[in-house]
Write a protein that holds these residues in place. Structure first.
Motif, PDB file in Angstrom:
ATOM      1  N   SER A 188      12.756   2.001  51.147  1.00 29.59           N
ATOM      2  CA  SER A 188      13.869   1.216  50.406  1.00 29.59           C
ATOM      3  C   SER A 188      13.605  -0.076  50.570  1.00 29.59           C
ATOM      4  N   ASP A 202      19.787   3.660  57.184  1.00 30.49           N
ATOM      5  CA  ASP A 202      18.605   2.574  57.225  1.00 30.49           C
ATOM      6  C   ASP A 202      18.164   2.340  55.613  1.00 30.49           C
ATOM      7  N   CYS A 203      19.145   2.377  54.832  1.00 26.90           N
ATOM      8  CA  CYS A 203      18.656   2.081  53.419  1.00 26.90           C
ATOM      9  C   CYS A 203      19.032   0.434  53.289  1.00 26.90           C
ATOM     10  N   HIS A 251      15.155   9.137  51.890  1.00 27.43           N
ATOM     11  CA  HIS A 251      13.796   8.465  52.020  1.00 27.43           C
ATOM     12  C   HIS A 251      12.537   8.867  51.484  1.00 27.43           C
ATOM     13  N   ASN A 274       9.357   2.835  55.585  1.00 27.81           N
ATOM     14  CA  ASN A 274      10.651   2.027  55.099  1.00 27.81           C
ATOM     15  C   ASN A 274      10.769   1.859  53.635  1.00 27.81           C
ATOM     16  N   SER A 285      13.281   7.119  57.769  1.00 29.54           N
ATOM     17  CA  SER A 285      12.799   5.635  56.950  1.00 29.54           C
ATOM     18  C   SER A 285      11.580   5.403  57.560  1.00 29.54           C
TER      19      SER A 285
END
Ligand SMILES: CC(=O)N[C@H]1[C@@H](OP(=O)(O)OP(=O)(O)OC[C@H]2O[C@@H](n3ccc(=O)[nH]c3=O)[C@H](O)[C@@H]2O)O[C@H](CO)[C@@H](O)[C@@H]1O[C@H](C)C(=O)N[C@@H](C)C(=O)N[C@H](CCC(=O)O)C(=O)O
Ligand SMILES: Nc1ncnc2c1ncn2[C@@H]1O[C@H](COP(=O)(O)OP(=O)(O)OP(=O)(O)O)[C@@H](O)[C@H]1O
Length: 486
Positions: A100, A190-191, A160, A98, A93
């Motif tokens: 998402s 980490d979504c 990711h 990051n 991520s």
């Protein structure tokens, strides 16, 4: 990006070497490593990534993430963590910035109906949004192009990377199927989910989860990750339990149901062989819908999609337009044209519940016999085989037992397991070669028969041993029809 920044959100036990170095890529398979990469060694279910550290180093890895104690290696940074799957997700991520967080991310989970519900949501949203991303069993859609994938929910690194491509393509909403394997194996850690959808929970994957309770607890985790709302099927016993479990969460909860209470419900249902009509009732109004998908189970999929759209503030006319616009989904109750007086349907049903829903729907409208051509996959949950055998025997007039992705298992042994669900009067034939089994069903057809070919759906492959062979059911059907007398 510097390793220093990448590890900010990773729970590090120990770093050997300086983290002030540039990272060019990440790999969790040593074969994918390039110069300047991080290699994340995962203790897997089959083998241990730590065994491939020397391979990764030979290919140019300069950082390795491990869970085990590793001796200092010259010019290599060693990062020790508790769980390398968790670290892989956080690193991936961070590596892609990051992505998402920059999308409206909808996670759809449940044993059955994820793909169908995702396609219904996509169709509704496309009445107002041009670029929608999709991640699921049929493949990944970025920039309106479909690319097949190997997993329903890819590994965190690929995930990711996909979110990043979506952000670059200016995708606003991503609809993603979330498998229980992905949750358990931390692919989705980490979504940044905004919306979660629960379709149902029935017998499946017990080889992996062992009990329905564990399976439920795994699925439940998705709904603790969302920050806008959760959409839940209140008619499903596990869905009803989930509603109660989530009652103290601050984000919104929207339920849907046909038999019990729900915020979104369906009234005045008319089912027929080629589709259904019903009225969607919401707290602010109702609307009549006509869809081209038969079966009560597809009304549930529509309600899930409608509930999601409703919670997103989309008006009922657009919901209607979206649901009515979608004419077919690859391998989901796909009627193959025969231009004869019998029907052929391809369907992806491969769980007992999916199988029963499908057969029940076909039984209700079949004018003649039901012939079902099916098998069960190898190396996956053998406990469902006899259950599916029992269901097939109950609803069909003839079972043509065959092979379906047997992998390393003996296909005859799988068929023998299925037959344990048969009774003394079950009419069946065993034809291991799937192409010949389909041909047999078609050549033996009688007027008004419905031939159901289940298990493969959209798939264009047959996995036998460790070979992946091209296999196109529609071609086989057409060729067999050509053999019939004119
Ligand atoms: C049961 C399961 O999900 N296993 C997944 C898991 O594999 P694993 O932990 O067993 O990995 P392993 O083979 O032991 O290897 C351990 C590590 O060594 C590494 N390795 C291995 C060999 C080598 O030469 N070098 C090397 O570095 C591997 O890359 C891996 O990191 O992690 C792998 C990497 O992400 C996945 O590819 C693999 O999916 C397997 C192939 C699979 O078939 N999974 C299915 C069951 C699955 O996930 N299905 C769900 C949908 C289910 C449904 O609803 O129908 C899905 O989301 O697709
Ligand atoms: N809501 C539902 N309830 C029960 N069975 C369903 C439902 N929706 C679809 N099915 C059955 O399950 C099959 C697979 O549907 P779908 O692909 O939408 O589910 P899925 O959850 O995405 O499955 P998978 O995870 O294996 O891809 C369909 O072909 C149909 O036979």
């Amino acid at each position: 990006m510097k390793l220093l920044n990448l590890v900010e959100k990773v729970d590090v036990i120990e770093i050997k070497g300086s983290p002030d170095m540039e990272i060019r890529g990440i790999a969790y398979n040593s074969k994918a490593v390039g110069k300047g990469y991080i290699f994340v060694a995962i203790e897997g279910l089959i083998t241990d990534g730590h065994n491939y550290i020397s391979d990764a180093l030979a290919r140019g890895a300069e950082v390795i993430f491990v869970t085990k104690n590793i001796e200092i290696i010259e010019n290599v940074v060693i990062v020790r963590v508790k769980d390398t799957r968790v670290a892989l997700s956080a690193l991936s991520s961070a590596f892609y910035g990051n992505p998402s967080e920059k999308l409206e991310l909808i996670g759809v989970t449940g044993t059955n109906g994820k793909t169908t519900t995702s396609y219904f949501i996509q169709s509704i949203l496309s009445t107002g949004i041009k670029n929608i991303g999709l991640i699921g069993t049929i493949g990944v859609v970025v920039n309106n192009k479909l690319v097949p994938t190997t997993h329903t929910t890819p590994e965190s690194l690929e995930l990711h990377g996909l979110f990043n491509s979506m952000v670059e393509a200016e995708v606003e909403v991503c609809i993603m199927e979330v498998s229980s394997h992905a949750i358990k194996l931390k692919r989705i850690n980490d979504c940044d989910f905004n919306i979660g959808i629960f379709t149902n929970l029935t017998h499946e994957h017990l080889d992996f989860h062992k009990t329905m309770e564990v399976y439920y607890q795994v699925k439940r985790q998705l709904f603790l990750m969302t920050d806008r709302f959760n959409i839940i099927n209140n008619d499903d016993p596990f869905g009803n339990r989930l509603v109660k479990d989530l009652i103290n969460r601050k984000n919104g909860l929207v339920t849907y149901a046909i038999k019990t209470k729900g915020d979104i419900t369906a009234d005045d249902i008319i089912l027929n062989h080629s589709g259904s009509q019903f009225t969607i009732v919401t707290p602010t109004g109702k609307i009549r819908i006509q869809i081209d998908f038969p079966g009560r189970y597809n009304i549930y999929n529509c309600l899930a999609a409608a509930a999601c759209a409703f919670a997103m503030g989309i008006d009922l006319n657009k919901i209607k337009k979206g649901l009515e616009a979608i004419k077919s989904i690859p391998g989901r109750f796909e009627i193959v044209p025969t231009y004869r007086n019998f029907d052929v349907i391809i369907d992806y049903a491969h769980t007992p519940d999916g199988f029963e829903n499908l057969l029940d729907t076909v039984r209700e409208f079949a004018k003649g016999r039901i012939i079902i051509v099916f098998g069960c996959v190898g190396e996956r949950d053998p406990s469902k085989r006899s259950v599916m055998g029992k269901i097939a025997a109950h609803y069909s007039d003839l079972c043509v037992l065959t092979t379906d992705n047997c992998r390393s298992e003996d296909p005859q042994k799988i068929i023998d397991d299925i037959k344990k669900g048969f009774s003394a009067d079950t009419s069946y034939i065993e034809i291991l070669d799937r192409a010949l089994a389909i041909r047999y069903a078609i050549l033996k057809n009688k007027q008004d028969d419905t031939i159901l070919i289940t298990g493969k759906g959209h798939e264009l492959r047959q996995i036998i041993g460790n070979q992946v062979l091209y296999f196109n059911e529609k071609d086989i059907i057409q060729k067999s029809i050509c053999e019939l007398p004119k």
